[in-house]
Design an enzyme around this catalytic site. Structure first.
Site, PDB file in Angstrom:
ATOM      1  N   HIS A 479     -17.251  70.131 -16.835  1.00 50.57           N
ATOM      2  CA  HIS A 479     -16.855  68.728 -16.625  1.00 50.57           C
ATOM      3  C   HIS A 479     -17.637  67.794 -17.559  1.00 50.57           C
ATOM      4  CE1 HIS A 479     -15.557  65.284 -14.001  1.00 50.57           C
ATOM      5  NE2 HIS A 479     -16.644  64.749 -14.543  1.00 50.57           N
ATOM      6  N   GLU A 480     -18.948  67.870 -17.513  1.00 51.99           N
ATOM      7  CA  GLU A 480     -19.764  66.971 -18.338  1.00 51.99           C
ATOM      8  C   GLU A 480     -19.570  67.276 -19.819  1.00 51.99           C
ATOM      9  OE1 GLU A 480     -20.761  64.499 -16.868  1.00 51.99           O
ATOM     10  OE2 GLU A 480     -20.700  65.269 -14.826  1.00 51.99           O
ATOM     11  N   HIS A 483     -16.692  65.299 -21.046  1.00 56.15           N
ATOM     12  CA  HIS A 483     -17.097  63.922 -21.393  1.00 56.15           C
ATOM     13  C   HIS A 483     -17.780  63.915 -22.765  1.00 56.15           C
ATOM     14  CE1 HIS A 483     -16.121  61.809 -17.737  1.00 56.15           C
ATOM     15  NE2 HIS A 483     -16.901  62.542 -16.968  1.00 56.15           N
TER      16      HIS A 483
HETATM   17 ZN   LIG Z   1     -16.960  62.674 -14.819  1.00 58.06          ZN
END
Ligand SMILES: [Zn+2]
Length: 690
Positions: A479-480, A483
């Site tokens: 997830h990170e 980003h």
């Molecule tokens: Zn997030």
């Protein structure tokens, strides 16, 4: 920070006051000390004010260059020190930094207000906006101009003096009421304890029992057990307690917070908040509060949000209803002569989970050694985009634990620096996040590359055992990292990007899909001792567990989201009766009696502050990330054409053009809800009627 004009000598020992002489221009972390921040903030604001003053005092006709671009270039030092300070105060804080944060936060917000409420500056911006046809602007410039202008307008810059005064009064009342609303919830939550005796603990796991003993002891009732309406206390109780009467008791307390007719009652507070927001929308020339909030977002107007939520609602309700039937069967089989009620849900869902979806964390962790997961996500990014990651030595580190990597594009050119900081420590905030010390932008016609950091609080190594992650932690790393890719690939010309609030989680949530794909698991999920790939049966179990209780979770979430939208699309300010408003609306859309909204109105903290008309955004982003992953699945999850279109149309452009347009350019059509429904197990075959 005062108006004093005497020249003070520049402190040359302050690292913020000279060019960072470091590899890739990363901040010289080892030289930055707590004492350097406040002078740098102060000088940064002084310089920022001077930059704005210069724009305002410029005698020439306002143009994109002398106004919008000049604003974008203003306050450079302040940006630099803020990026370093706030990243460090999250991941590597101490008493001095915490004190600075307390002191500087209101000063910075005052500084920002000063700019966004500067009437002379607004006149310049408005002139550029009204005359934009003369400037031959490219789409990125037009997008920036539009965002700057509309930001001013939503703050009331376009109003006459009298209306601006009215707006100030409305804003002040709202800020008092929203604080009151959240303080009431806190008081109601803290004010409730359910004491039980030893005989009442049946079904509860040992860890929950000892936590409850601790809670009672802290409250001065040693020898008893106490449960609270805080989530870590009430939800385990609802899940495991065999005592139906007590489940009802604590759930009633939980769902009536702020609705007890006492001094902490939130009914009138919320009614007033909703009414004031409707008045403010009228004053600013918008139809409803939602119209203001959604204007800069991907959703744009409330109708689009309602459409999406209603479509999902229609699909989720039958699934939740069939879960009800399944749980009722268990009740009947156990000889319980009652109908399933909302306070029974967690208890019977747990029985269903045990029977159908049981996943043993300890069986899985050996396959998720941290280094394997990290190298796995690097390999995925390499297969998708051709980029590579090499460790850097001799570079300043934000913390000794941070692992620095140089990210290179497929042609070997430098793309950016990525720090990964995995383990918990006292100086680090909870959770996981992605931040940055420098974002991509163009300076003197040259791209300045980004410096990105991701921080986590993962299970640490212990003794001879390396760090073995849970499935959830492995997904969090992906997830990170999603980003981070968004930041690393960005190609914004300007310092200021305007990423739509309901689009922020698309790149991150999309990346999570790769983490649990069988093909990808085979690449990285290898047993840390034997190097054996994860068995197919475990992969299937992970996939199945994703279906657990999704009907319920989707319905309770959607009920709250719809309620939020309903309150904020009220067109005429009115004194709403919160209890009947909630009940009538949820009945009218067909909420089943076995489920209550995840948050009922009087303790729905999101809608008081920050997520007003915004609670929908979690599922909005989820619909888009599931649909985007479908684009990959249609052609193969490592398809180069889709990957390059995703990079070009979304990751490079994010924040520099309309989010919906970006998505359409990538996908060719708007997102369908079916991929999300399928991945949550919510696509039911229509029941055959006899
Ligand atoms: Zn997030």
């Amino acid at each position: 920070m005062t108006g004093c004009k005497t020249q003070q000598p520049v402190d040359t020992s302050n690292p913020f006051f000279s060019v960072y002489n470091t590899p890739f221009g990363v901040p010289p972390f080892e030289k930055i000390m707590a004492k350097h921040y406040v002078p740098a903030f102060e000088k940064g604001m002084t310089e920022g004010r001077a930059d704005i003053e210069k724009i305002v005092k410029n005698k020439e006709k306002p143009t994109f260059e002398n106004t919008i671009l000049a604003m974008d270039n203003s306050g450079k030092l302040l940006t630099n020190v803020s990026l370093v300070f706030f990243a460090q105060s999250s991941a590597n804080t101490n008493d001095s930094l915490q004190k600075i944060e307390m002191d500087i936060s209101p000063v910075l917000s005052g500084y920002r207000d000063e700019i966004s409420l500067n009437p002379e500056l607004f006149l310049k911006v408005k002139s550029v906006y009204d005359n934009q046809g003369q400037f031959n602007l490219n789409p990125e410039q037009t997008f920036l101009l539009e965002n700057v202008y509309k930001g001013f307008v939503r703050n009331g810059a376009n109003l006459n003096k009298q209306d601006q005064d009215t707006l100030k009064v409305l804003n002040q009342k709202l800020s008092v009421l929203t604080v009151k609303f959240s303080q009431n919830i806190l008081a109601e939550t803290n004010g409730y304890l359910m004491y039980v005796e030893k005989g009442d603990l049946t079904g509860l796991p040992e860890s929950i029992i000892s936590a409850a003993a601790e809670t009672a002891k802290d409250a001065g009732q040693e020898g008893k057990w106490a449960f609270t309406t805080q989530r870590p206390s009430i939800f385990p109780f609802l899940t495991y307690s065999d005592r139906r009467d007590l489940r009802k008791k604590i759930y009633d307390a939980y769902t009536n917070r702020g609705n007890n007719g006492n001094e902490y009652d939130n009914n009138k507070v919320l009614a007033e908040i909703v009414s004031l927001r409707a008045s403010r929308a009228k004053l600013l020339g918008y139809k409803t509060h939602s119209d203001i909030v959604l204007e800069p977002r991907m959703a744009k107007v409330p109708e689009n949000v309602f459409k999406l939520l209603n479509n999902l609602w229609e699909k989720a309700i039958p699934v939740a209803s069939s879960d009800v039937a399944e749980m009722q069967k268990i009740i009947n089989k156990e000889g319980g002569k009652f109908k399933l009620e909302p306070y029974d849900w967690w208890y019977y869902a747990e029985k269903l989970r045990k029977a159908k979806y049981d996943l043993d964390d300890n069986e899985l962790r050996p396959y998720f050694k941290l280094e394997n997961v990290r190298d796995g996500v690097f390999a995925v990014a390499n297969k998708l985009f051709g980029i590579s990651f090499s460790p850097i030595t001799n570079i300043p580190l934000p913390h000794p634990d941070a692992q620095p990597f140089e990210v290179k594009d497929s042609d070997g050119s430098h793309l950016g620096v990525l720090y990964l900081d995995f383990y918990p420590r006292q100086s680090k905030q909870q959770g996981a996040w992605c931040g940055g010390y420098r974002s991509y932008h163009v300076e003197n016609n040259k791209g300045v590359t980004p410096i990105v950091t991701t921080a986590y609080n993962f299970t640490s190594p212990s003794g001879d055992t390396p760090a073995l992650l849970s499935v959830e932690e492995a997904s969090t790393l992906y997830h990170e990292f999603g980003h981070a890719l968004d930041a690393l690939f960005n190609k914004s010309t300007f310092n200021q990007t305007s990423i739509a609030w309901d689009f922020v989680e698309l790149p991150s949530q999309l990346m999570e899909h790769w983490a649990m794909e069988p093909e990808v698991l085979n690449m990285y999920a290898k047993h840390y001792k034997t190097n054996e790939p994860i068995p197919a049966s475990l992969v299937q179990k992970i996939k199945n567990s994703g279906y657990f209780n999704q009907g319920f979770e989707t319905v309770e979430y959607l009920a709250s989201s719809l309620l939020d939208m309903k309150y904020h699309t009220i067109e005429t300010p009115a004194n709403v009766d919160i209890q009947s408003f909630e009940k009538e609306y949820l009945t009218s859309i067909g909420l089943i009696p076995e489920i209550l909204p995840r948050y009922r109105s009087t303790y729905f903290l999101h809608i008081a502050g920050g997520y007003d008309s915004g609670y929908y955004s979690y599922i909005w982003a989820a619909v888009y990330d599931n649909d985007a992953f479908e684009a990959f699945k249609e052609k193969g999850i490592f398809d180069q054409t889709v990957a390059s279109s995703y990079r070009k149309n979304i990751l490079e452009k994010n924040g520099t053009m309309d989010a919906m347009q970006m998505y359409l350019n990538f996908r060719g059509h708007d997102a369908a809800i079916e991929p999300l429904l399928k991945n949550r197990g919510l696509l039911q075959q229509p029941a055959t009627k006899n």
